[in-house]
Design a protein around this motif. Structure first.
Motif, PDB file in Angstrom:
ATOM      1  N   LEU A  64      40.632  14.596  13.657  1.00  0.00           N
ATOM      2  CA  LEU A  64      40.119  15.954  13.768  1.00  0.00           C
ATOM      3  C   LEU A  64      40.390  16.451  15.181  1.00  0.00           C
ATOM      4  N   VAL A  65      41.214  17.486  15.297  1.00  0.00           N
ATOM      5  CA  VAL A  65      41.543  18.061  16.596  1.00  0.00           C
ATOM      6  C   VAL A  65      40.840  19.418  16.668  1.00  0.00           C
ATOM      7  N   GLU A  66      39.759  19.461  17.426  1.00  0.00           N
ATOM      8  CA  GLU A  66      38.882  20.641  17.462  1.00  0.00           C
ATOM      9  C   GLU A  66      38.204  20.712  18.829  1.00  0.00           C
ATOM     10  N   ASP A  67      38.297  21.857  19.499  1.00  0.00           N
ATOM     11  CA  ASP A  67      37.695  21.981  20.824  1.00  0.00           C
ATOM     12  C   ASP A  67      36.260  22.501  20.790  1.00  0.00           C
ATOM     13  N   ASN A  68      35.850  23.134  19.718  1.00  0.00           N
ATOM     14  CA  ASN A  68      34.489  23.672  19.631  1.00  0.00           C
ATOM     15  C   ASN A  68      33.531  22.558  19.236  1.00  0.00           C
ATOM     16  N   GLU A  69      32.602  22.245  20.141  1.00  0.00           N
ATOM     17  CA  GLU A  69      31.710  21.107  19.929  1.00  0.00           C
ATOM     18  C   GLU A  69      30.901  21.226  18.640  1.00  0.00           C
ATOM     19  N   MET A  70      30.378  22.412  18.357  1.00  0.00           N
ATOM     20  CA  MET A  70      29.565  22.589  17.160  1.00  0.00           C
ATOM     21  C   MET A  70      30.404  22.378  15.887  1.00  0.00           C
ATOM     22  N   ASN A  71      31.586  22.963  15.846  1.00  0.00           N
ATOM     23  CA  ASN A  71      32.470  22.777  14.686  1.00  0.00           C
ATOM     24  C   ASN A  71      32.877  21.317  14.538  1.00  0.00           C
ATOM     25  N   ARG A  72      33.209  20.696  15.660  1.00  0.00           N
ATOM     26  CA  ARG A  72      33.652  19.302  15.666  1.00  0.00           C
ATOM     27  C   ARG A  72      32.551  18.379  15.148  1.00  0.00           C
ATOM     28  N   ASP A  73      31.347  18.551  15.678  1.00  0.00           N
ATOM     29  CA  ASP A  73      30.242  17.684  15.274  1.00  0.00           C
ATOM     30  C   ASP A  73      29.882  17.879  13.807  1.00  0.00           C
ATOM     31  N   MET A  74      29.803  19.145  13.373  1.00  0.00           N
ATOM     32  CA  MET A  74      29.428  19.421  11.993  1.00  0.00           C
ATOM     33  C   MET A  74      30.454  18.854  11.006  1.00  0.00           C
ATOM     34  N   LEU A  75      31.735  19.130  11.246  1.00  0.00           N
ATOM     35  CA  LEU A  75      32.758  18.677  10.306  1.00  0.00           C
ATOM     36  C   LEU A  75      32.913  17.162  10.344  1.00  0.00           C
ATOM     37  N   SER A  76      32.862  16.558  11.525  1.00  0.00           N
ATOM     38  CA  SER A  76      33.022  15.105  11.583  1.00  0.00           C
ATOM     39  C   SER A  76      31.875  14.402  10.863  1.00  0.00           C
ATOM     40  N   ARG A  77      30.649  14.881  11.046  1.00  0.00           N
ATOM     41  CA  ARG A  77      29.510  14.269  10.341  1.00  0.00           C
ATOM     42  C   ARG A  77      29.663  14.397   8.826  1.00  0.00           C
ATOM     43  N   ARG A  78      30.099  15.549   8.376  1.00  0.00           N
ATOM     44  CA  ARG A  78      30.266  15.750   6.929  1.00  0.00           C
ATOM     45  C   ARG A  78      31.365  14.846   6.361  1.00  0.00           C
ATOM     46  N   LEU A  79      32.448  14.674   7.107  1.00  0.00           N
ATOM     47  CA  LEU A  79      33.534  13.804   6.651  1.00  0.00           C
ATOM     48  C   LEU A  79      33.097  12.337   6.656  1.00  0.00           C
ATOM     49  N   ILE A  80      32.361  11.932   7.675  1.00  0.00           N
ATOM     50  CA  ILE A  80      31.857  10.554   7.734  1.00  0.00           C
ATOM     51  C   ILE A  80      30.941  10.283   6.551  1.00  0.00           C
ATOM     52  N   ARG A  81      30.074  11.254   6.228  1.00  0.00           N
ATOM     53  CA  ARG A  81      29.183  11.084   5.062  1.00  0.00           C
ATOM     54  C   ARG A  81      29.965  10.946   3.761  1.00  0.00           C
ATOM     55  N   LYS A  82      31.155  11.522   3.718  1.00  0.00           N
ATOM     56  CA  LYS A  82      32.010  11.401   2.526  1.00  0.00           C
ATOM     57  C   LYS A  82      32.813  10.103   2.542  1.00  0.00           C
ATOM     58  N   GLY A  83      32.647   9.300   3.600  1.00  0.00           N
ATOM     59  CA  GLY A  83      33.288   7.990   3.642  1.00  0.00           C
ATOM     60  C   GLY A  83      34.553   7.902   4.472  1.00  0.00           C
ATOM     61  N   TYR A  84      34.930   8.976   5.157  1.00  0.00           N
ATOM     62  CA  TYR A  84      36.135   8.944   5.982  1.00  0.00           C
ATOM     63  C   TYR A  84      35.828   8.381   7.362  1.00  0.00           C
ATOM     64  N   GLU A  85      36.823   7.718   7.942  1.00  0.00           N
ATOM     65  CA  GLU A  85      36.765   7.328   9.349  1.00  0.00           C
ATOM     66  C   GLU A  85      37.329   8.518  10.117  1.00  0.00           C
ATOM     67  N   VAL A  86      36.636   8.982  11.136  1.00  0.00           N
ATOM     68  CA  VAL A  86      37.061  10.176  11.863  1.00  0.00           C
ATOM     69  C   VAL A  86      37.324   9.833  13.325  1.00  0.00           C
ATOM     70  N   VAL A  87      38.512  10.205  13.778  1.00  0.00           N
ATOM     71  CA  VAL A  87      38.907  10.086  15.176  1.00  0.00           C
ATOM     72  C   VAL A  87      38.980  11.522  15.694  1.00  0.00           C
ATOM     73  N   ILE A  88      38.473  11.764  16.906  1.00  0.00           N
ATOM     74  CA  ILE A  88      38.358  13.131  17.413  1.00  0.00           C
ATOM     75  C   ILE A  88      39.164  13.332  18.689  1.00  0.00           C
ATOM     76  N   ALA A  89      39.852  14.476  18.736  1.00  0.00           N
ATOM     77  CA  ALA A  89      40.516  14.937  19.955  1.00  0.00           C
ATOM     78  C   ALA A  89      40.008  16.353  20.235  1.00  0.00           C
ATOM     79  N   GLU A  90      39.828  16.668  21.521  1.00  0.00           N
ATOM     80  CA  GLU A  90      39.277  17.965  21.900  1.00  0.00           C
ATOM     81  C   GLU A  90      40.331  18.964  22.362  1.00  0.00           C
TER      82      GLU A  90
END
Length: 121
Positions: free
Chosen positions: A6-32
């Motif tokens: 997930l390449v996202e600079d907005n902290e709120m968008n990044r946190d919300m989407l990464s948490r939702r993807l993790i709950r769906k079972g995905y491993e999420v790596v983040i770049a800002e």
């Protein structure tokens, strides 16, 4: 489950989407930013990349161009994410090399459907 970059600079968008993807079972790596996104794609080899287009350091369009120009990262599907829903933005993203395009705010089920189409292919 699949590793998603997930390449996202907005902290709120990044946190919300990464948490939702993790709950769906995905491993999420983040770049800002786009430069970090390209670097992580090369080292982490994710199954799929979610790329914001309005990024600092290196914008999403150029990051996609660099990923698609590199034979090691070219096969990784890239879904461009943007709040800009103009047809010209969509065309510009496809010209840069993205494999699909989705708008923000993210509608999770729609995005998951697009992701599954690539991950299950």
């Amino acid at each position: 489950m699949a590793k998603i970059l997930l390449v996202e600079d907005n902290e709120m968008n990044r946190d919300m989407l990464s948490r939702r993807l993790i709950r769906k079972g995905y491993e999420v790596v983040i770049a800002e930013d786009g430069e970090a996104g390209v670097r992580l794609a090369q080292t982490e080899r994710p199954a799929l990349i979610l790329m914001d287009l309005s990024l600092p350091v290196l914008d999403g369009w150029e990051a996609i161009r660099r990923l698609k120009a590199d034979s090691a990262t070219r096969p990784i599907p890239v879904i461009a994410l943007t709040a800009h829903a103009m047809a010209s933005d969509r065309e510009k993203a496809y010209e840069a090399g993205c494999d699909d395009f989705d708008t923000k705010p993210v509608e999770l089920e729609r995005l998951l459907g697009k992701m599954r189409a690539f991950l299950e292919a």
